[in-house]
Scaffold this motif. Structure first.
Motif, PDB file in Angstrom:
ATOM      1  N   LYS A 110       0.843  -1.186   0.000  1.00 11.87           N
ATOM      2  CA  LYS A 110       0.000   0.000   0.000  1.00 11.87           C
ATOM      3  C   LYS A 110       0.878   1.234   0.000  1.00 11.87           C
ATOM      4  O   LYS A 110       1.761   1.380   0.857  1.00 11.87           O
ATOM      5  CB  LYS A 110      -0.928   0.015   1.215  1.00 11.87           C
ATOM      6  CG  LYS A 110      -1.848   1.237   1.253  1.00 11.87           C
ATOM      7  CD  LYS A 110      -2.730   1.239   2.500  1.00 11.87           C
ATOM      8  CE  LYS A 110      -3.592   2.488   2.548  1.00 11.87           C
ATOM      9  NZ  LYS A 110      -4.416   2.562   3.785  1.00 11.87           N
ATOM     10  N   SER A 155       2.662  10.579   4.055  1.00  9.96           N
ATOM     11  CA  SER A 155       1.842   9.563   4.739  1.00  9.96           C
ATOM     12  C   SER A 155       2.381   9.130   6.095  1.00  9.96           C
ATOM     13  O   SER A 155       1.925   8.125   6.644  1.00  9.96           O
ATOM     14  CB  SER A 155       1.649   8.323   3.846  1.00  9.96           C
ATOM     15  OG  SER A 155       1.114   8.666   2.591  1.00  9.96           O
ATOM     16  N   LYS A 160       0.188   5.418  -0.342  1.00 15.32           N
ATOM     17  CA  LYS A 160      -0.912   6.381  -0.290  1.00 15.32           C
ATOM     18  C   LYS A 160      -2.220   5.592  -0.149  1.00 15.32           C
ATOM     19  O   LYS A 160      -2.371   4.835   0.775  1.00 15.32           O
ATOM     20  CB  LYS A 160      -0.897   7.288  -1.518  1.00 15.32           C
ATOM     21  CG  LYS A 160       0.356   8.146  -1.627  1.00 15.32           C
ATOM     22  CD  LYS A 160       0.306   9.036  -2.852  1.00 15.32           C
ATOM     23  CE  LYS A 160       1.576   9.858  -2.967  1.00 15.32           C
ATOM     24  NZ  LYS A 160       1.584  10.717  -4.184  1.00 15.32           N
ATOM     25  N   GLN A 161      -3.137   5.737  -1.099  1.00 18.74           N
ATOM     26  CA  GLN A 161      -4.405   5.005  -1.025  1.00 18.74           C
ATOM     27  C   GLN A 161      -4.437   3.792  -1.950  1.00 18.74           C
ATOM     28  O   GLN A 161      -5.474   3.135  -2.080  1.00 18.74           O
ATOM     29  CB  GLN A 161      -5.563   5.945  -1.376  1.00 18.74           C
ATOM     30  CG  GLN A 161      -5.685   7.143  -0.461  1.00 18.74           C
ATOM     31  CD  GLN A 161      -5.818   6.748   1.009  1.00 18.74           C
ATOM     32  OE1 GLN A 161      -6.618   5.865   1.340  1.00 18.74           O
ATOM     33  NE2 GLN A 161      -5.054   7.392   1.876  1.00 18.74           N
TER      34      GLN A 161
END
Length: 223
Positions: free
Chosen positions: A80, A217, A82-83
């Motif tokens: 993963k 993040s 970011k999104q």
């Protein structure tokens, strides 16, 4: 803290205080299973990718020894950034096993009667993300896994010195290469600490991200 380039060989050399303290070892690969060292420990993997050290999540879901080669493990997991969550499949290969001449004894010698042998396993890996998805590529590199064998002959995850501020295990140094563009980025990950993290990690007793990287993040990171 000034950032400098760091590859696996640099990281490995830093781990070995003296070449006189360690030697190439032979473990019966048919009798051991690296799942105990790589998968069973519950501490999450920490990671970063790229020059800005964007947070990288590595979730190892499945690990099984090859039926044809005791040095090879078939891997499945997810990444993963970011999104974006992406699945991967790949292999992990045992390259070399090292053993310390004198095993660690732990805090106040509490492990002296438990540990029989202790050492490091050098592995190489190649994890291929799903080509059908966007922003995918290949993770590959080398890793360093710490182990010990207790007096009963059981292979164990090396947490002998987990009281130490600098403690880490399962440290992986490598790259990610985009399928689409061929662009290669540094991608490192591990447990408790991240190898070659430079000024990203400014924690003393445990990993703590530098606020400089909050926009990548790390702002919501919780140990």
């Amino acid at each position: 803290m000034a950032q400098k380039w760091c590859g696996f060989e640099d990281f490995f050399d830093d781990k070995i205080v003296s070449t006189d303290d360690i030697f190439k070892s032979k473990l019966n690969l048919a009798a051991i299973d690296l799942n105990v060292l790589v998968m069973k420990h519950k501490n999450a993997y920490l990671g970063f990718i790229g020059e800005h050290k964007q947070r990288l999540h590595i979730d190892l879901i499945k690990m099984s020894k090859s039926a044809e080669n005791d040095s090879v493990y078939i891997m499945e997991g997810k990444t993963k950034v970011k999104q974006n969550t992406r699945a991967f499949k790949g292999v992990l290969h045992i390259d070399q096993i090292y053993e310390y001449k004198q095993p660690a004894r732990g805090l106040e010698d509490d492990m002296a009667s438990i540990v029989k042998r202790q050492g490091l396993i050098v592995v190489s890996y190649r994890f291929e993300e799903n080509r059908a998805e966007t922003a995918t590529g290949i993770f590959e590199g080398k890793g360093l896994i710490s182990w010990y064998i207790n007096k009963k002959g059981v292979l164990c995850y090396d947490d002998i010195e987990d009281f130490s501020d600098s403690y880490d295990n399962n440290q992986f140094v490598g790259t990610w290469t985009s399928y689409k563009t061929g662009v290669k980025k540094i991608a490192n990950w591990g447990q408790y600490r991240i190898p070659c993290a430079g000024d990203l990690d400014w924690g003393a007793a445990e990993f703590s991200p530098n606020p400089k990287y909050d926009n990548y993040s790390w702002k919501d990171y919780e140990p």
